[in-house]
Design a protein around this motif. Structure first.
Motif, PDB file in Angstrom:
ATOM      1  N   PHE A 300       0.909  -1.256  -0.065  1.00 37.97           N
ATOM      2  CA  PHE A 300      -0.043   0.006   0.009  1.00 37.97           C
ATOM      3  C   PHE A 300       0.870   1.290   0.006  1.00 37.97           C
ATOM      4  O   PHE A 300       0.496   2.219  -0.855  1.00 37.97           O
ATOM      5  N   TRP A 301       1.577   1.357   0.913  1.00 39.18           N
ATOM      6  CA  TRP A 301       2.652   2.253   0.732  1.00 39.18           C
ATOM      7  C   TRP A 301       3.863   2.677  -0.050  1.00 39.18           C
ATOM      8  O   TRP A 301       4.171   3.736  -0.343  1.00 39.18           O
ATOM      9  N   ALA A 386      13.152   8.074   3.464  1.00 41.45           N
ATOM     10  CA  ALA A 386      11.931   9.121   2.928  1.00 41.45           C
ATOM     11  C   ALA A 386      10.826   8.922   3.666  1.00 41.45           C
ATOM     12  O   ALA A 386      10.053   9.834   3.632  1.00 41.45           O
ATOM     13  N   HIS A 387       9.999   7.758   3.437  1.00 39.89           N
ATOM     14  CA  HIS A 387       8.596   7.636   3.742  1.00 39.89           C
ATOM     15  C   HIS A 387       8.310   8.023   5.302  1.00 39.89           C
ATOM     16  O   HIS A 387       7.433   8.811   5.714  1.00 39.89           O
ATOM     17  N   GLY A 388       9.500   7.762   6.138  1.00 33.66           N
ATOM     18  CA  GLY A 388       9.644   7.990   7.653  1.00 33.66           C
ATOM     19  C   GLY A 388       9.435   9.755   7.566  1.00 33.66           C
ATOM     20  O   GLY A 388       8.806  10.232   8.615  1.00 33.66           O
ATOM     21  N   CYS A 389      10.371  10.190   7.027  1.00 32.22           N
ATOM     22  CA  CYS A 389      10.597  11.515   7.245  1.00 32.22           C
ATOM     23  C   CYS A 389       9.550  12.270   6.447  1.00 32.22           C
ATOM     24  O   CYS A 389       8.723  13.056   7.257  1.00 32.22           O
ATOM     25  N   SER A 390       8.665  12.031   5.458  1.00 28.08           N
ATOM     26  CA  SER A 390       7.812  12.859   4.779  1.00 28.08           C
ATOM     27  C   SER A 390       6.417  12.588   5.370  1.00 28.08           C
ATOM     28  O   SER A 390       5.724  13.423   5.780  1.00 28.08           O
ATOM     29  N   SER A 391       6.139  11.315   5.651  1.00 32.48           N
ATOM     30  CA  SER A 391       4.915  11.039   6.449  1.00 32.48           C
ATOM     31  C   SER A 391       4.772  11.540   7.710  1.00 32.48           C
ATOM     32  O   SER A 391       3.762  11.809   8.288  1.00 32.48           O
ATOM     33  N   GLU A 415       2.930   3.730  10.508  1.00 32.27           N
ATOM     34  CA  GLU A 415       2.795   2.265   9.676  1.00 32.27           C
ATOM     35  C   GLU A 415       3.369   2.702   8.260  1.00 32.27           C
ATOM     36  O   GLU A 415       4.105   1.785   7.826  1.00 32.27           O
ATOM     37  N   ALA A 416       3.421   3.962   7.575  1.00 29.47           N
ATOM     38  CA  ALA A 416       4.211   4.364   6.558  1.00 29.47           C
ATOM     39  C   ALA A 416       5.896   3.933   6.845  1.00 29.47           C
ATOM     40  O   ALA A 416       6.315   3.461   5.948  1.00 29.47           O
TER      41      ALA A 416
END
Length: 458
Positions: A300-301, A386-391, A415-416
């Motif tokens: 999903f992510w 990046a997902h941890g940072c932006s989300s 979760e992201a």
């Protein structure tokens, strides 16, 4: 009853009524809020409205009222959904998806768009309450409007302000579609004339003001470094990312909005590739007990929400929150929310890329061939994630703006971030650093927001 007491009671009553009416006005002090690109809202005050022409303009509105067929009513309803920023967010998002724009460019473009709309809205509110022009039907009660009058002065028109600013910025970003954006801007202004809630001169002044503010935002865009080509080379050596054609290393040098520099919150050095910490992180990835649920979340992510669609997802979140909070009645406050969200995300992305291309950290599958990711690993260094940072940045800024939803938003961001370990494409230290970085950036944006002059609550 003593006449003095009666008079005093009348004065008190009139004062209470006046105070109540003032309290009902939409953001009467928004014209002094802190702006992003222009120096102040007052610097862009429009010329006084020509009230001598009001009779002729009202006659035009009455004639347009007679043309409210199904198409006209649909146009009015379309542009009246939510605040003016809402529709332009949707239009811009459609355009970025149509062009399959890379995520870093998309977030940069949205920051420019919403900074322009917000600054223009602040300037408009300065003019609105400087002139306090009554709405047309307040001057002529025989004018039948299709919508209730907004609780703010008529001049200049708020939908036209957003339209002028947004269409100009989008035309700069997507010049081949300039005619389309100009047409949408004309539609937005015309919808308010058809509804009878604003004069044509309100619309004209609003479009002009929006375009003037956008011109300065466009100047910023042209000088933000996003068009600079990368001329560096991929470093070599043990523990270094070893791919080719890395994704946008030059983003690490883009101009930031709130951060003093891209490196202001640079993550500390990641664990060495041959350290016990890194070995433990690899073991976590290889031994993670994947389940249908964790695989589904990881997919999903990555595919439903990865890359540009990540911004589409979080853009959907703010759109929902804006509508649920009924910010359609408060254009400046809504414009502020959109600007804060997109600026926080942009600065978080730039800061993340600064870390990635400072350390050039090796990806798990490059370090250990036994690591089998669920899907291809993105073509850029591993640390920070990046997902941890932006989300995280998205969730923190939206949680500040809409505190009732803060816990749910934080859970989505968690979760992201975690999904990247579940997928086998990031180490634990990547996630920890990315989350910390996204939070630090968002908190600096929030610190600025707390001092921007707005005291309203979402």
């Amino acid at each position: 009853m003593n006449r003095k007491i009666v008079c005093l009671a009348a004065v008190v009553l009139l004062g209470a009524i006046a105070a109540s009416q003032a309290a009902e006005q939409i953001e009467p002090k928004a014209g002094s809020w802190k702006t992003w690109v222009i120096a102040s809202g007052g610097d862009f005050r429009v010329p006084p409205p020509n009230d001598a022409a009001a009779i002729a303009e009202i006659a035009e509105l009455k004639a347009l009222a007679g043309q409210r067929d199904a198409a006209a009513k649909d146009l009015i309803a379309y542009w009246d959904v939510g605040p003016p920023s809402y529709r332009w967010q949707e239009i811009a998002l459609d355009e970025t998806m149509r062009n399959n724009l890379p995520w870093p460019y998309a977030i940069r473009d949205f920051a420019l768009l919403h900074a322009a709309v917000y600054d223009a809205m602040v300037a408009a509110w300065d003019s609105k309450y400087a002139y306090n022009r009554k709405r047309p039907s307040e001057v002529d009660a025989t004018l039948i409007t299709a919508l209730p009058n907004p609780r703010s002065p008529s001049y200049p028109a708020e939908h036209a302000i957003a339209a002028g600013a947004a269409s100009a910025v989008l035309s700069y970003l997507f010049p081949d579609r300039a005619a389309y954006f100009a047409g949408k801007a004309e539609e937005a202004g015309r919808s308010r004339l058809l509804a009878g809630v604003q004069y044509r001169s309100d619309v004209t002044a609003g479009l002009d003001l929006g375009r003037k503010v956008a011109a300065l935002v466009i100047e910023r865009g042209k000088a933000d470094g996003s068009d600079v080509k990368w001329t560096g080379t991929v470093p070599t050596g043990p523990g270094k990312w070893n791919g080719t054609n890395p994704i946008l290393p030059q983003m690490a040098m883009w101009k930031t909005w709130v951060l003093d520099s891209p490196s202001e919150f640079r993550s500390p050095s990641p664990p060495a590739y041959d350290s016990p910490e890194k070995a433990a992180e690899l073991a976590e990835i290889k031994n993670f007990p994947r389940t249908p649920k964790t695989n589904s979340a990881a997919y999903f992510w990555e595919y439903a929400v990865g890359g540009l669609r990540a911004h589409q997802y979080w853009a959907g979140q703010i759109g929902r929150l804006v509508l649920e909070s009924r910010l359609g009645d408060d254009p400046p406050l809504a414009a502020r929310a959109y600007a804060l969200q997109n600026i926080a995300t942009t600065d978080a992305g730039i800061a993340c890329w600064d870390g990635k291309y400072t350390y050039w950290a090796i990806r798990p599958f490059q370090l250990d061939p036994e690591v089998k990711p669920l899907f291809p690993t993105p073509n850029h260094p591993s640390y920070p994630a990046a997902h941890g940072c932006s989300s995280t940045a998205e969730a923190v800024i939206l949680g500040y703006l809409f505190p009732r939803d803060a816990a749910a938003l934080a859970a989505l961001a968690e979760e992201a971030a975690e999904s990247r370990v579940w997928a086998g494409i990031h180490y634990r230290s990547d996630i920890v650093a990315g989350v910390a970085l996204g939070r630090a950036v968002a908190e600096k944006v929030i610190a600025r927001a707390k001092n921007d002059g707005s005291t309203a609550q979402y």
